[in-house]
Design an enzyme around this catalytic site. Structure first.
Site, PDB file in Angstrom:
ATOM      1  CE  LYS A   1     -53.648  46.928  60.322  1.00 51.86           C
ATOM      2  NZ  LYS A   1     -54.274  47.155  61.543  1.00 51.86           N
TER       3      LYS A   1
ATOM      4  CG  ASP B   1     -51.148  48.041  63.234  1.00 52.51           C
ATOM      5  OD1 ASP B   1     -52.313  47.689  63.452  1.00 52.51           O
ATOM      6  OD2 ASP B   1     -50.251  47.216  62.975  1.00 52.51           O
TER       7      ASP B   1
HETATM    8  N1  GLU Z   1     -54.336  49.274  64.415  1.00 51.33           N
HETATM    9  C1  GLU Z   1     -55.493  49.020  65.216  1.00 51.33           C
HETATM   10  C2  GLU Z   1     -56.172  47.747  64.758  1.00 51.33           C
HETATM   11  O1  GLU Z   1     -55.570  46.893  64.153  1.00 51.33           O
HETATM   12  C3  GLU Z   1     -56.420  50.215  65.333  1.00 51.33           C
HETATM   13  C4  GLU Z   1     -56.993  50.743  64.058  1.00 51.33           C
HETATM   14  C5  GLU Z   1     -57.730  52.059  64.225  1.00 51.33           C
HETATM   15  O2  GLU Z   1     -57.819  52.556  65.319  1.00 51.33           O
HETATM   16  O3  GLU Z   1     -58.201  52.557  63.194  1.00 51.33           O
HETATM   17  O4  GLU Z   1     -57.316  47.523  65.055  1.00 51.33           O
END
Ligand code: GLU
Length: 415
Positions: free
Chosen positions: A105, A145
């Site tokens: 993240k 995100d």
């Molecule tokens: N940000 C999204 C999550 O928290 C998607 C992450 C992604 O697609 O890699 O799951």
């Protein structure tokens, strides 16, 4: 009441599952910390000619099963601790769906609403360039995100490709616009997945969705799509809470119309036919389904006792604190955890990455059918586990995911 950080929450959840699983203490220790974190401070030229230095992070929690995967958020409250917690949740989320990834993240401390489009582009490019040494299609694959979107992903993919000498790397980020290698169905995948999970939960509980009511906190990409798909299932959405206020209408709110209204006016608070509702009253509403689709730590011991919903579907990451979890369990609320409920996004991100690697693109029906199948199977597997071990859905999801990870860590010889 003491503020509990998302990282403390993520670790508590891990610790509880580790205890239930009798997890090898070495594996437990590996999972309590992200394997790698990077802090970057990078300059961005503002429109008025001045330079501002922004702070960003990228955390890679674990890569035992595959490269790190997870979004990038732009938010003034981003902290290193938060990004670490979110990267842990990504590892467990990918595990629940059986995706060949670990968790990652990233975040930049910024309120993107204060930036012009040019400033936003320069910031996105500068951030990705700063973290470029540790990301890549085989290493760590960012995605959207909170407050990031396909356009930002396109700038990031472009910048990474430039940094790496001009070869285009579509697979370095997911959630891109279709024309540069995005997947059909990705932008609404998280909301679509949430509603699949709600539907499966409702089936087990004997709730008829065409007679059900729902309330939704947050009308961003995830909350907005969830509202639309819920309405298509026949669910009546009676309240929506946003940062600038909440609205309530016992006869139901049409999400398509509300989203169009907000597009025009910039707010939902003045939407005709509704009365305002406070944060406190929102969580205590009589309804079948409560969907937190905003930020972490929204459901706490302060509001959990008042919750009347039968299903709490965590569309956001980390919306419920462990203390609130206990209160909800005692009340008999059926909670579908974030690492299952909102996993539709990363699942279609995985499809996007696979399509980028193959250079072969699927139809939207293919994407949606595969998503449907994987989410239904994941729900069934976690539900079965929760029945078998007599634990809640969150604990079952952690136990399932951590068992897979532990096996990978063992065979790779890390512990
Ligand atoms: N940000 C999204 C999550 O928290 C998607 C992450 C992604 O697609 O890699 O799951």
């Amino acid at each position: 009441m003491e503020e509990i950080s998302p990282l403390a929450v993520a670790r508590r959840q891990l610790d509880m599952a580790a205890e239930k699983l009798n997890l090898d203490p070495n594996i437990h220790a590996i999972l309590r910390e992200p394997a790698r974190v990077m802090e970057v401070n990078f300059p961005v030229r503002m429109d008025d000619g001045s330079v501002r230095v922004f702070k960003g992070y990228r955390a890679q929690h674990n890569n035992a099963i595959g490269p790190a995967k997870g979004g990038i958020r732009f938010h003034p409250q981003v902290t290193l601790e938060e990004v670490k917690a979110l990267s842990m949740w990504m590892t467990f989320k990918c595990g629940v769906l059986g995706l060949p990834y670990g968790g990652g993240k990233g975040g930049v401390v910024v309120d993107p609403r204060t930036l012009s489009k040019g400033e936003l582009e320069r910031l996105s490019r500068a951030y990705i360039s700063a973290i470029s040494p540790i990301i890549g299609p085989e290493q760590d694959i960012p995605a959207p995100d909170v407050n990031t979107n396909p356009q930002i992903m396109a700038w990031m993919m472009d910048e990474f490709s430039k940094v790496k000498g001009g070869v285009t790397y579509p697979g370095v980020v997911t959630g891109k616009p279709i024309i540069v290698g995005g997947s059909l169905g990705r932008s609404e995948a998280t909301g679509r997945g949430c509603v699949i999970i709600i539907r499966e939960a409702a089936k087990r509980l004997g709730i008829d969705l065409t007679k059900a009511t729902a309330v939704i906190q947050g009308l961003g990409n995830v909350g907005g799509a969830t509202a639309r798909f819920l309405a298509r299932e026949g669910v009546k959405i009676i309240a929506i809470l946003e940062i600038d206020g909440g609205i309530y209408n016992e006869n139901g709110i049409d999400p398509e119309d509300l989203l169009a209204y907000r597009e025009k006016t910039g707010t939902i608070t003045t939407y005709p036919g509704c009365r305002p509702i406070s944060n406190e009253d929102f969580f205590a509403l009589e309804c079948d389904i409560l969907v937190p689709a905003a930020l972490e730590n929204q459901i706490t011991p302060a509001n959990a006792p008042g919750i009347k919903a039968k299903i709490l579907a965590e569309a956001a990451n980390g919306p419920t604190t462990p203390e609130a979890d206990e209160i909800l369990a005692e009340k008999g609320v059926f909670l579908t955890p974030d690492i299952l409920t909102n996993a539709g996004g990363v699942t279609v991100s995985y499809f996007e990455w696979v399509q980028n690697i193959m250079h072969y693109y699927w139809t939207v029906d293919e994407v949606n059918a595969r998503l449907e199948q994987m989410m239904v199977e994941a729900f069934a597997c976690i539900y079965r586990m929760s029945q078998e071990y007599k634990v809640g859905m969150r604990m079952a999801a952690y136990m399932y995911s951590i068992s897979r990870l532990a096996e990978a860590i063992k065979v790779r010889g890390w512990a």
